[in-house]
Design an enzyme around this catalytic site. Structure first.
Site, PDB file in Angstrom:
ATOM      1  N   HIS A  99       0.855  -1.196   0.000  1.00 54.27           N
ATOM      2  CA  HIS A  99       0.000   0.000   0.000  1.00 54.27           C
ATOM      3  C   HIS A  99       0.885   1.238   0.000  1.00 54.27           C
ATOM      4  O   HIS A  99       1.982   1.247   0.546  1.00 54.27           O
ATOM      5  CB  HIS A  99      -0.969   0.026   1.185  1.00 54.27           C
ATOM      6  CG  HIS A  99      -0.314  -0.200   2.505  1.00 54.27           C
ATOM      7  ND1 HIS A  99       0.063  -1.446   2.948  1.00 54.27           N
ATOM      8  CD2 HIS A  99       0.036   0.663   3.490  1.00 54.27           C
ATOM      9  CE1 HIS A  99       0.622  -1.340   4.136  1.00 54.27           C
ATOM     10  NE2 HIS A  99       0.632  -0.074   4.490  1.00 54.27           N
ATOM     11  N   HIS A 101       0.912   5.145   1.019  1.00 54.70           N
ATOM     12  CA  HIS A 101       0.242   6.173   1.822  1.00 54.70           C
ATOM     13  C   HIS A 101       0.280   7.509   1.085  1.00 54.70           C
ATOM     14  O   HIS A 101       1.349   7.926   0.603  1.00 54.70           O
ATOM     15  CB  HIS A 101       0.974   6.390   3.150  1.00 54.70           C
ATOM     16  CG  HIS A 101       0.934   5.238   4.098  1.00 54.70           C
ATOM     17  ND1 HIS A 101       0.065   5.176   5.153  1.00 54.70           N
ATOM     18  CD2 HIS A 101       1.674   4.107   4.160  1.00 54.70           C
ATOM     19  CE1 HIS A 101       0.273   4.065   5.842  1.00 54.70           C
ATOM     20  NE2 HIS A 101       1.249   3.400   5.250  1.00 54.70           N
TER      21      HIS A 101
END
Ligand code: AMP
Ligand code: ZN
Length: 135
Positions: A99, A101
């Site tokens: 992921h 951010h």
């Protein structure tokens, strides 16, 4: 990955505050945000980290991040923005599904995302460079 929470969120099996979606990615609001608008770019397929991500998908993730970051900047009028991507527990990764951010920054937001600089000698820097690229 049956047990991966980000697989379930990315594929819509668990509800999320989705701010962007296409066939390869879902972008959600982080539920423990560093700042207002903190978002996570999640690939719909499971890859644990940067090293597992196919290059093309990584390039697509960067494009999605730019689009969403631009939307956040426009709508939330942040003063700056950090892109952060953690790999491995030592680097702060807590969810082992890649992921990215997107962290909007506001003056005096009280966050400390930058690092403490160290002071290696010129020789030490050259040694590191040689170790990485081969001398
Ligand atoms: P990292 O430390 O880079 O692995 O980041 C994991 C991030 O995921 C943290 O910022 C958490 O607040 C966020 N997070 C964990 N679970 C959820 C969830 N169910 N929904 C939204 N964000 C989550
Ligand atoms: Zn996953």
């Amino acid at each position: 990955m049956d047990s991966c929470i980000f697989c379930k969120i990315a594929n819509g099996e668990i509800p999320s505050n989705t701010i962007y979606e296409d066939d390869k990615f879902r972008v959600i609001l982080d539920n423990g945000p560093a700042t207002k608008g903190h978002a996570l770019v999640l690939p719909k397929e499971h890859y644990a980290n940067l090293f597992e991500m196919p290059e093309e998908l990584l390039a697509d993730a960067a494009k999605v991040a730019k689009k969403v970051a631009s939307d956040i900047k426009d709508k939330l009028s942040c003063d700056g923005l950090n892109l952060v991507q953690n790999n491995g527990e030592t680097a702060g990764q807590t969810v082992m599904h890649f992921h990215l951010h997107i962290i909007p920054r506001y003056k005096n937001d009280g966050q400390h995302i930058l690092w403490n600089p160290t002071s290696p000698s010129a020789e030490e820097l050259v040694e590191v460079k040689n170790t990485i690229v081969g001398a």
